[in-house]
Write a protein that holds these residues in place. Structure first.
Motif, PDB file in Angstrom:
ATOM      1  N   PHE A  17     -15.686  -9.692   6.217  1.00  0.00           N
ATOM      2  CA  PHE A  17     -14.735  -8.755   5.596  1.00  0.00           C
ATOM      3  C   PHE A  17     -15.093  -8.479   4.130  1.00  0.00           C
ATOM      4  O   PHE A  17     -14.260  -8.010   3.363  1.00  0.00           O
ATOM      5  CB  PHE A  17     -13.317  -9.329   5.668  1.00  0.00           C
ATOM      6  N   SER A  18     -16.335  -8.779   3.759  1.00  0.00           N
ATOM      7  CA  SER A  18     -16.735  -8.654   2.358  1.00  0.00           C
ATOM      8  C   SER A  18     -16.665  -7.217   1.853  1.00  0.00           C
ATOM      9  O   SER A  18     -16.405  -6.970   0.672  1.00  0.00           O
ATOM     10  CB  SER A  18     -18.168  -9.178   2.173  1.00  0.00           C
ATOM     11  N   PHE A  19     -16.944  -6.258   2.752  1.00  0.00           N
ATOM     12  CA  PHE A  19     -16.991  -4.853   2.342  1.00  0.00           C
ATOM     13  C   PHE A  19     -15.781  -4.060   2.855  1.00  0.00           C
ATOM     14  O   PHE A  19     -15.803  -2.834   2.909  1.00  0.00           O
ATOM     15  CB  PHE A  19     -18.277  -4.197   2.865  1.00  0.00           C
ATOM     16  N   PHE A  20     -14.747  -4.805   3.252  1.00  0.00           N
ATOM     17  CA  PHE A  20     -13.611  -4.171   3.928  1.00  0.00           C
ATOM     18  C   PHE A  20     -12.911  -3.149   3.033  1.00  0.00           C
ATOM     19  O   PHE A  20     -12.384  -2.140   3.512  1.00  0.00           O
ATOM     20  CB  PHE A  20     -12.617  -5.251   4.358  1.00  0.00           C
ATOM     21  N   TYR A  21     -12.901  -3.375   1.701  1.00  0.00           N
ATOM     22  CA  TYR A  21     -12.125  -2.520   0.799  1.00  0.00           C
ATOM     23  C   TYR A  21     -12.991  -1.516   0.015  1.00  0.00           C
ATOM     24  O   TYR A  21     -12.491  -0.813  -0.850  1.00  0.00           O
ATOM     25  CB  TYR A  21     -11.325  -3.380  -0.188  1.00  0.00           C
ATOM     26  N   ILE A  22     -14.287  -1.503   0.334  1.00  0.00           N
ATOM     27  CA  ILE A  22     -15.150  -0.537  -0.357  1.00  0.00           C
ATOM     28  C   ILE A  22     -14.834   0.893   0.086  1.00  0.00           C
ATOM     29  O   ILE A  22     -14.697   1.811  -0.731  1.00  0.00           O
ATOM     30  CB  ILE A  22     -16.638  -0.868  -0.113  1.00  0.00           C
ATOM     31  N   ASN A  23     -14.745   1.073   1.382  1.00  0.00           N
ATOM     32  CA  ASN A  23     -14.526   2.438   1.908  1.00  0.00           C
ATOM     33  C   ASN A  23     -13.201   3.049   1.465  1.00  0.00           C
ATOM     34  O   ASN A  23     -13.155   4.250   1.144  1.00  0.00           O
ATOM     35  CB  ASN A  23     -14.635   2.442   3.425  1.00  0.00           C
TER      36      ASN A  23
END
Length: 534
Positions: free
Chosen positions: A203-209
């Motif tokens: 979930f490391s990139f979950f909030y990038i988008n």
């Protein structure tokens, strides 16, 4: 909630209101409405994703945020798919039925999301206690990917099949190109970072988008502000206020306990949403009406200018023809072409008189046009007012005698009447015009002309025993083309420009002009005052 999260919430409110604006101002276009739906559902997806962050929601409401993450995300992809299908023109009906069948099937599948592909275990951090049902989750990822890539392929191929006029009829090229680019980037990253990676516990990139999507939506919103002229404080404030209240109401509804309180909150949410939509629509209608009025005023101003130019051209041409006729009739009546019979002389004299009236009429129209255009210039030379008025009265004695009127000039006995101005314009447009009018509108009796020197002004006055002026006619006297109600019956050749021109000329010389009358049949009095130079 940190600064980034707060900014996402703030801009989500703005982005959602932009989407609502586009939807309700689509003028019935399904293409524009689905374009707006992409913006609204992508905003709700971004906001739902934010709410899954650690510490924002308790386990009790975390499921709702995650449900929103998947549900609104899918609806954003689905809106993009339908936008691609309908843009720029709808396909054959068979394809619409197939697309509708696929849509309803997938939405029915989404209705069972809680038991479909994930579950929440009551322990650990936010994402550590989410487990996925791989078959159901994989089916969802494939379903969403199919919808996204199908829409993207359709939209790209559309660019090759239609001409520019068709492609950019409802949405301009920048909106379309940005929609393709933004959906391509956000779609790919969303599938990878928010669907595939979480399946394997990453979930490391979950909030990038969500951050990227919010930024893209801000760009779309700013562009729409410029395109739809939304820099209107009332519009922006009403949208922001309505959007903020709506999101707060939605949050209260989600967080309220089941039962009567949730029902009441649900009713309030619907009422606030309906009222907000009505408020924004009303403001947009008012702004649109004002813009339409401004456009109509500009169009009318242009039409008036064109009409003035045309009128000036026609009048100038007619003046040339009449001047030639006047010269010809004058030469014939003066015997320049030899002796003529009494009958021909009488006809020539009559024709000359009518031609002079025609020239005078055209000159009035031209002078009025020039005054409006601001192309009139005035000479500044010293002349004797008393001498000028005396000459005009002498010229008009014949016209008065023909009607059986007594024309009296009470010439000033003493005093200097030197005035600096345009003697020709004052003489023809003001003094002669007023005296001539009094003769024309006086069936019997007399016309008296006075000229006196007061303390600070020369006062020229013409008093007659004519038809008089009603209060209604008095308001129209000095306006452009202003006729009295029954004046045309007395003087059929009146253009309505005489007194209008006289007023402009007098005021250009720093003076005033007015009329007085006790009413119908009681005569009238016109007074002109010109300032005495210190």
């Amino acid at each position: 909630m940190n600064l980034v999260q707060a900014l996402i919430v703030f801009f989500s409110i703005l982005n959602f209101t932009f989407g609502v604006f586009l939807y309700f101002n689509s003028k019935g276009s399904l293409v524009v409405r689905f374009y707006a739906a992409i913006i609204m559902f992508a905003t709700l997806w971004s906001l739902s994703t934010l709410l899954t962050s650690n510490g924002i929601l308790s386990d009790r409401y975390l499921r709702l945020a995650i449900d929103g993450h998947y549900f609104f995300g899918y609806l954003a992809y689905l809106s993009f798919f339908w936008f691609a299908i309908l843009y720029p023109v709808p396909p054959r009906r068979i394809y619409l039925w197939l697309a509708a069948g696929a849509t309803f099937s997938t939405i029915a599948y989404l209705a069972v999301i809680p038991s479909g592909f994930f579950a929440i275990l009551p322990a650990g951090s936010t994402f550590a206690h989410i487990t996925f049902s791989e078959p159901g989750y994989t089916l969802f990822v494939l379903m969403l990917s199919a919808v996204f890539f199908s829409g993207l392929i359709i939209l790209i191929s559309t660019q090759q099949r239609y001409d520019k006029d068709t492609l950019f009829k409802e949405l301009d090229r920048y909106q379309i190109y940005f929609a393709i680019l933004a959906n391509f980037v956000a779609g790919i990253l969303g599938i990878v970072f928010n669907l595939i990676f979480p399946l394997y516990g990453n979930f490391s990139f979950f909030y990038i988008n969500p951050i990227l999507v919010t930024g893209a939506l801000i760009t779309i919103g700013l562009y729409n502000i410029l395109r739809y002229n939304l820099f209107n404080s009332r519009i922006i404030l009403s949208e922001f206020f309505t959007g903020g209240i709506l999101i707060l109401s939605l949050t209260r509804f989600i967080l309220s306990p089941a039962g009567t309180e949730r029902i009441i909150d649900g009713i309030l949410l619907v009422v606030i949403g309906a009222f907000g939509a009505f408020l924004i629509q009303s403001i947009f209608r008012e702004v649109a009406l004002r813009e339409q009025l401004i456009k109509q005023e500009k169009a009318l101003e242009i039409a008036n200018q064109q009409q003035e130019s045309l009128l000036h051209f026609i009048s100038h041409e007619i003046k040339g023809y009449l001047a030639k006729n006047q010269a010809a009739f004058g030469a014939i009546s003066d015997g320049d072409y030899g002796d003529i019979s009494p009958q021909l002389r009488a006809m020539t004299v009559s024709a000359l008189a009518d031609t002079r009236k025609g020239v005078a009429t055209v000159m009035d129209i031209l002078d009025a046009s020039n005054l409006k255009r601001g192309t009139v210039s005035y000479k500044k030379e010293k002349f004797d007012l008393a001498h000028t008025v005396e000459g005009i009265v002498a010229d008009l004695q014949g016209a008065a005698q023909e009607k059986g009127l007594t024309l009296i000039y009470r010439k000033p006995v003493t005093g200097v009447f030197d005035f600096t101005g345009d003697s020709e314009k004052l003489g023809r447009h003001v003094f002669r015009n007023i005296i001539d009018n009094s003769i024309k509108y006086t069936p019997a009796g007399s016309v008296t002309v006075d000229l006196i020197r007061a303390d600070k002004a020369y006062r020229f006055a013409v008093t007659d025993t004519g038809v008089g002026i009603t209060a209604e006619d008095m308001a129209r006297l000095f306006t452009e083309g202003g006729h009295g109600k029954d004046s045309i019956k007395v003087n059929v050749h009146s253009t309505g420009y005489g007194l209008y021109i006289a007023k402009q000329v007098v005021e250009a010389h720093g003076g005033t002009i007015r009329a007085e009358s006790d009413g119908t049949g009681k005569g009238s009095r016109f007074i002109v005052e010109l300032p005495i130079a210190p």
